[in-house]
Design a protein around this motif. Structure first.
Motif, PDB file in Angstrom:
ATOM      1  N   UNK A   8     -23.706  11.310  38.085  1.00 16.97           N
ATOM      2  CA  UNK A   8     -22.379  11.761  37.683  1.00 16.97           C
ATOM      3  C   UNK A   8     -21.351  11.317  38.699  1.00 16.97           C
ATOM      4  N   UNK A   9     -20.228  10.837  38.216  1.00 18.04           N
ATOM      5  CA  UNK A   9     -19.125  10.410  39.060  1.00 18.04           C
ATOM      6  C   UNK A   9     -18.134  11.556  39.200  1.00 18.04           C
ATOM      7  N   UNK A  10     -17.764  11.886  40.439  1.00 16.34           N
ATOM      8  CA  UNK A  10     -16.939  13.058  40.670  1.00 16.34           C
ATOM      9  C   UNK A  10     -15.546  12.899  40.067  1.00 16.34           C
ATOM     10  N   UNK A  58     -20.911  26.141  31.969  1.00 15.85           N
ATOM     11  CA  UNK A  58     -22.259  25.894  32.469  1.00 15.85           C
ATOM     12  C   UNK A  58     -22.627  24.414  32.354  1.00 15.85           C
ATOM     13  N   UNK A  59     -22.131  23.747  31.312  1.00 20.96           N
ATOM     14  CA  UNK A  59     -22.396  22.315  31.173  1.00 20.96           C
ATOM     15  C   UNK A  59     -21.707  21.536  32.292  1.00 20.96           C
ATOM     16  N   UNK A  60     -20.490  21.941  32.653  1.00 26.11           N
ATOM     17  CA  UNK A  60     -19.815  21.298  33.785  1.00 26.11           C
ATOM     18  C   UNK A  60     -20.597  21.531  35.079  1.00 26.11           C
ATOM     19  N   UNK A  61     -21.119  22.737  35.259  1.00 27.12           N
ATOM     20  CA  UNK A  61     -21.895  23.031  36.465  1.00 27.12           C
ATOM     21  C   UNK A  61     -23.146  22.150  36.530  1.00 27.12           C
ATOM     22  N   UNK A  66     -25.449  17.012  39.345  1.00 31.56           N
ATOM     23  CA  UNK A  66     -25.944  15.634  39.349  1.00 31.56           C
ATOM     24  C   UNK A  66     -25.081  14.696  40.182  1.00 31.56           C
ATOM     25  N   UNK A  67     -23.968  15.208  40.725  1.00 34.48           N
ATOM     26  CA  UNK A  67     -23.101  14.368  41.553  1.00 34.48           C
ATOM     27  C   UNK A  67     -23.788  14.065  42.877  1.00 34.48           C
ATOM     28  N   UNK A  73     -17.454  11.644  52.820  1.00 32.39           N
ATOM     29  CA  UNK A  73     -16.959  13.001  53.063  1.00 32.39           C
ATOM     30  C   UNK A  73     -15.822  13.364  52.112  1.00 32.39           C
ATOM     31  N   UNK A  74     -14.938  12.432  51.821  1.00 33.24           N
ATOM     32  CA  UNK A  74     -13.832  12.726  50.909  1.00 33.24           C
ATOM     33  C   UNK A  74     -14.365  13.088  49.527  1.00 33.24           C
ATOM     34  N   UNK A  75     -15.367  12.365  49.051  1.00 32.33           N
ATOM     35  CA  UNK A  75     -15.959  12.697  47.756  1.00 32.33           C
ATOM     36  C   UNK A  75     -16.670  14.040  47.819  1.00 32.33           C
ATOM     37  N   UNK A  76     -17.275  14.363  48.965  1.00 32.88           N
ATOM     38  CA  UNK A  76     -17.929  15.665  49.120  1.00 32.88           C
ATOM     39  C   UNK A  76     -16.903  16.794  49.060  1.00 32.88           C
ATOM     40  N   UNK A  77     -15.726  16.575  49.638  1.00 31.67           N
ATOM     41  CA  UNK A  77     -14.649  17.568  49.540  1.00 31.67           C
ATOM     42  C   UNK A  77     -14.246  17.743  48.082  1.00 31.67           C
ATOM     43  N   UNK A  78     -14.111  16.629  47.362  1.00 33.89           N
ATOM     44  CA  UNK A  78     -13.739  16.716  45.955  1.00 33.89           C
ATOM     45  C   UNK A  78     -14.789  17.488  45.152  1.00 33.89           C
TER      46      UNK A  78
END
Length: 550
Positions: A8-10, A58-61, A66-67, A73-78
């Motif tokens: 999954x792409x954030x 729940x589907x979004x969760x 899967x991200x 780190x910037x993507x982890x913050x997102x």
């Protein structure tokens, strides 16, 4: 929604989530969480819709799980921001359950939506058509409310709704009559008659809703506080705060004492009597609006001259206007301002105010004495949001929790005070110190309401006595805080985090106060624990949250 595979792409997930949230998110009494809605939107909290929202959440969760951000780190913050946003949906639907427990929720989803449509300065034919559409839908929306509230509504919130709706028939009639005087292009006599009919039906439905609540009121159960377990979960998961409730109380009490002393010293310096109220200095609303416009330009120049915060030429202004006749009757429905939005960045932010006078409520009185008192807070909101809406990372353009937004605006008040903006205004310095006392006491009220250590009348009495402030504003604040645990504390708690972040950042090589503030405002929707990690490579707040998690 975009279909996904095993990874999954954030950014894609964030885009899908916020598109969904624009339709799902309930209308709020607060101005910061306002969100652009799809064309023709109406709130839907029928039983079927709530069940669907839970499945979609729940589907979004599952997608978020899967991200894989790797070492980015910037993507982890997102990704952590999306986790916070999803936690807020759970908080609304399953913990607070205002859609089941609070009759005022359905006032927000009906007349409150009308109020939001009327907060921009210009009301054109398309906006009037939206007002008519919401008014026409009001009886059906209230029917859904009655079904959801049956056996679930609580006495305190029902009582507040009854009080708010005391004169709703007259309020809606006055609003519709004033709207009839606008005559925007493309709006004809038939449109006006349809609006009047929709308004009359909505007023009757709201009045009947109130009357039925009043009948039921004596037999309704008392409200239960969210309690330490759920409140602690909110602090960690939604607000991303590294504090226990007791630590928050300690922060609030210490800062309230500090603010009281600062105000005492300021009054002593000025030879002022204790408990004095701001004195309005304008004869007319037009005079106050003109003074505010001049003051806003002066404040922006002050930021630049003192090297505090860059003021881009593309940043629109923040203006105030006398309260229009169509909004005044329903001004109790929310914050009478328009901070614009991501698609209206070329428009000025705006706020409305009542006529100058001697008996104005707390904040209006301060602005009538010195418009800069509002510019340094609500004007800071406008600037922060307008800058954050331009963020290159789309997920950071959205509101997640008020600690970041309110913390910055409250910090800005003391920043302006300490930097000398009010060197020419002793009375305003006293007001800003009093603001500090109020915001610190809000932490105590908020946390104790959430833990069940205060009820609404006791909270209002505390605010009225210790700030001090007028009884009406105190009751309004206490009621709002009881219905929205975790919001009132955000001013002081966020400011405390800003100060800690600034103190640590100032010790780094090449530190610049202007650059720090420019980044702070741009990242103004991001909780400070995440800002600390990204800016200083310091995970201590996030590690503390992990340790506090059962």
């Amino acid at each position: 929604m975009t279909q996904t595979g095993t990874s999954e792409d954030v950014e894609t997930l964030a885009q899908d989530f916020w598109e969904w949230r624009a339709a799902q998110q309930p209308r709020s009494h607060d101005d910061i969480p306002r969100i652009d809605r799809p064309a023709g939107w109406l709130p839907d909290f029928s039983a079927g819709a709530v069940a669907r929202y839970r499945r979609e959440r729940d589907a979004f969760a599952e997608r978020l799980a899967r991200v894989d951000v790797g070492a980015d780190r910037a993507a982890a913050v997102d990704a952590r921001l999306l986790r916070s946003a999803l936690a807020r949906v759970r908080w609304e639907l399953d913990v607070l359950r205002t859609w089941q427990r609070d009759p005022g929720f359905y006032v927000d989803q009906t007349l409150g939506c009308v109020f939001d449509l009327l907060t921009p300065v210009e009301v054109d034919a398309a906006r009037l058509a939206d007002v008519r559409r919401v008014l026409a839908a009001t009886p059906a929306l209230l029917d859904v409310g009655r079904e959801n509230l049956a056996g679930e509504a609580v006495q305190e919130f029902a009582g507040l709704a009854v009080t708010a709706l005391a004169t709703v028939e007259d309020d809606v009639a006055a609003m519709v009559a004033a709207l009839g005087d606008l005559h925007p292009a493309g709006w004809g006599a038939d449109d006006g008659r349809a609006l009047a009919a929709a308004g009359a039906a909505a007023a009757r439905a709201l009045g009947a809703f109130r009357d039925r609540l009043a009948e039921q009121l004596p037999g309704l159960p008392s409200a239960e506080p969210v309690g330490p377990e759920d409140f602690g979960w909110f602090l960690r998961e939604v607000a991303v705060l590294p504090y226990t409730p007791q630590e928050l109380l300690d922060i609030g009490r210490r800062e309230a004492e500090r603010a009281a002393v600062l105000e005492l010293l300021e009054r002593n310096r000025n030879g002022s009597a204790p408990g004095g109220r701001p004195v309005p200095r304008f004869e007319t609303g037009a005079e106050q609006a003109a003074a505010q416009a001049d003051a806003e330009i002066a404040v922006r120049r002050f930021y630049e001259d003192r090297g505090l915060l860059t003021q881009p030429d593309t940043l629109a202004h923040y203006r105030t206007h006398p309260m229009p006749a169509y909004l005044a009757p329903i001004a109790w429905c929310g914050v009478a301002d328009d901070l614009t939005g991501p698609d209206r960045l070329d428009e000025d932010g705006s706020a409305f105010f009542p006529p100058p006078g001697e008996d104005l409520p707390y904040f209006y009185a301060a602005n009538a004495a010195d418009p800069r008192a509002g510019i340094i807070h609500e004007g800071a909101h406008h600037q922060q949001l307008a800058l954050s809406w331009r963020h290159p990372r789309a997920v950071r353009r959205h509101y997640h929790d008020s600690c970041a937004n309110e913390g910055i605006a409250f910090y800005n008040e003391e920043l302006m005070l300490a930097s000398g903006l009010f060197d020419d205004a002793p009375a305003t310095r006293e007001v800003v110190c009093n603001f500090m006392r109020l915001r610190a006491l809000r932490v105590v009220v908020d946390v104790q309401l959430a833990l069940g250590e205060l009820d609404v009348p006791a909270a209002a009495e505390l605010l009225e006595r210790q700030v001090p402030m007028d009884r009406g504003t105190a009751l309004e604040e206490a009621a709002f805080f009881a219905a929205t645990p975790g919001q009132a504390m955000t001013y002081q708690v966020g400011k405390t985090q800003v100060l800690a972040l600034l103190a640590d950042a100032s010790r780094t090589e090449g530190f610049s106060l202007r650059a720090f503030h420019d980044r702070l405002w741009l990242e103004g929707n991001v909780p400070f624990a995440l800002q600390r990690w990204e800016l200083l490579d310091d995970r201590s707040d996030l590690d503390r949250i992990d340790r506090l998690t059962p």
